[in-house]
Write a protein that holds these residues in place. Sequence first.
Motif, PDB file in Angstrom:
ATOM      1  N   PRO A 135      18.606  -1.240  79.559  1.00  0.00           N
ATOM      2  CA  PRO A 135      18.398  -0.874  80.964  1.00  0.00           C
ATOM      3  C   PRO A 135      19.370   0.202  81.444  1.00  0.00           C
TER       4      PRO A 135
ATOM      5  N   ASP B 146      28.838  -1.180  82.472  1.00  0.00           N
ATOM      6  CA  ASP B 146      28.143  -0.160  81.663  1.00  0.00           C
ATOM      7  C   ASP B 146      27.626   1.015  82.482  1.00  0.00           C
TER       8      ASP B 146
ATOM      9  N   GLY C  67      18.581  -3.875  85.112  1.00  0.00           N
ATOM     10  CA  GLY C  67      18.280  -4.939  84.154  1.00  0.00           C
ATOM     11  C   GLY C  67      16.806  -5.101  83.872  1.00  0.00           C
TER      12      GLY C  67
ATOM     13  N   GLU D 267      24.636   0.532  73.765  1.00  0.00           N
ATOM     14  CA  GLU D 267      23.438  -0.027  73.154  1.00  0.00           C
ATOM     15  C   GLU D 267      22.365   1.024  72.893  1.00  0.00           C
TER      16      GLU D 267
END
Lengths: 83, 369
Positions: free
Chosen positions: B63, B91, B139, B349
């Motif tokens: 996300p 993040d 998210g 990620e």
Amino acid sequence: MCLAIPGKIIGIERDDSLMHTGRVNFGGVIKQINLSLVPDANIGDYVIVHAGFAISMVDEDEAQRVFEYLDEIDGMMEEADRQ
Amino acid sequence: MKYIDEYHNPRAVAAFAEKIKSITSRDWNIMEVCGGQTHAIVRHGLDQLLPDRITLLHGPGCPVCVTPLSIIDKAIEIAGRENVIFCSFGDMMRVPGSAGDLFSVKSAGGDLRVVYSPLDALRIAQENPDKEVVFFGIGFETTAPANAMSILQAGLVGLENFSVLSAMVLIPPAMEVILSSDNNKVDAFLAAGHVCTVSGFEQYEELSAGYSVPIVVTGFEPLDIIQGIYMSLAQLEDGRAMVENQYSRSVKREGNAEARRVMEDVLTIVDRRWRGLGMIESSGLAISDKYRQYDAEEKFGKVDDISDQSGECISAEILKGTRKPFDCPAFGTRCTPENPLGATMVSSEGACSAYYSYRKLDLQKTGLE
Ligand code: SF4
């Protein structure tokens, strides 16, 4: 970002719907976690926690499945070899 | 730790890798949807245990990576206002907007707080009644219930100085964009275990049947991932296409009913732009009318919809699985985690970032650097 980790419920503090919280032990680190999304969870259960909320209860039987699966495919392959 | 350590057993991982080798008869592309899985795969070198004929493609499941420039710009604008305390997961702090990032707002004196849970933002709002507290609600399905719960709780305690800037997105519409694109290369998917923990996988059954694609709901530890790969490969080799659940210790077919109920109550499905992928119909979650007073866009103005692809960045293709990070001319030179040009370098990620952290040596081997 979708990291969620399993921990064991060691205490349940309050029981009124939205603020339903508990103490969860993550390998020695204990945190206050909101349990309102897992209304059936009890002390001793393992829950998977993300962003302060338990999002599921770990199913102990299913947790063993990964290991049984290996034996199963071994059995399947032996059978196929015999045929 | 229980339920983590046993899924790192190297002998069991190696046993699955052997099985995978023994049944692979042709070339296959398997996409892991989730950035957490991408990170684990590259970090543990799971892809390097696979036969050459299997390629893992890294999907759009982060996300942080896919939050569009337009919403980042809005976050920066709100965070820079007097009288606002802006709360975000860590993040998001370094994700570049059109000019600067949230971190630069903090350096310029803005009141930014990194939080672990939306409930922390709620507490900050209670402690600072004279400030507007805004939570950056990013998210997937995994995080959406937590974000929604913070709004319910704000309502319950009658907080008026709390709002959420929503950038929440849903995974299945993005998978469908990938499957329906002309140059789709994906033969099978590993679906994201924690997303499905909340949403269940009924919707994935439609996708699997509609596009004849195997989908295996998969966990995050090395043994989970290699088993998920084995299960999807076994389907491909047998000519089957269905949804299987590797992560059954956490995921039920119907998901988490309570979490879904909270999401349905507080959130509403909207079209949303994804960084790298463009506008995707019915792929976003906004705050529903009933809870409008907690919507930061109501308080601080709507997000302007602007497109956001940098010229040389190929992250759109990487997110769709048609190209890999090493194919990008900017990788590791003009584009690094400190100075990211695109979505997939932004978060740890993202595929480009994972390759940068763990695979730079491979790049040197091929003489590209
Ligand atoms: S290396 Fe940077 S510029 Fe290249 S695709 Fe990845 S994010 Fe985009």
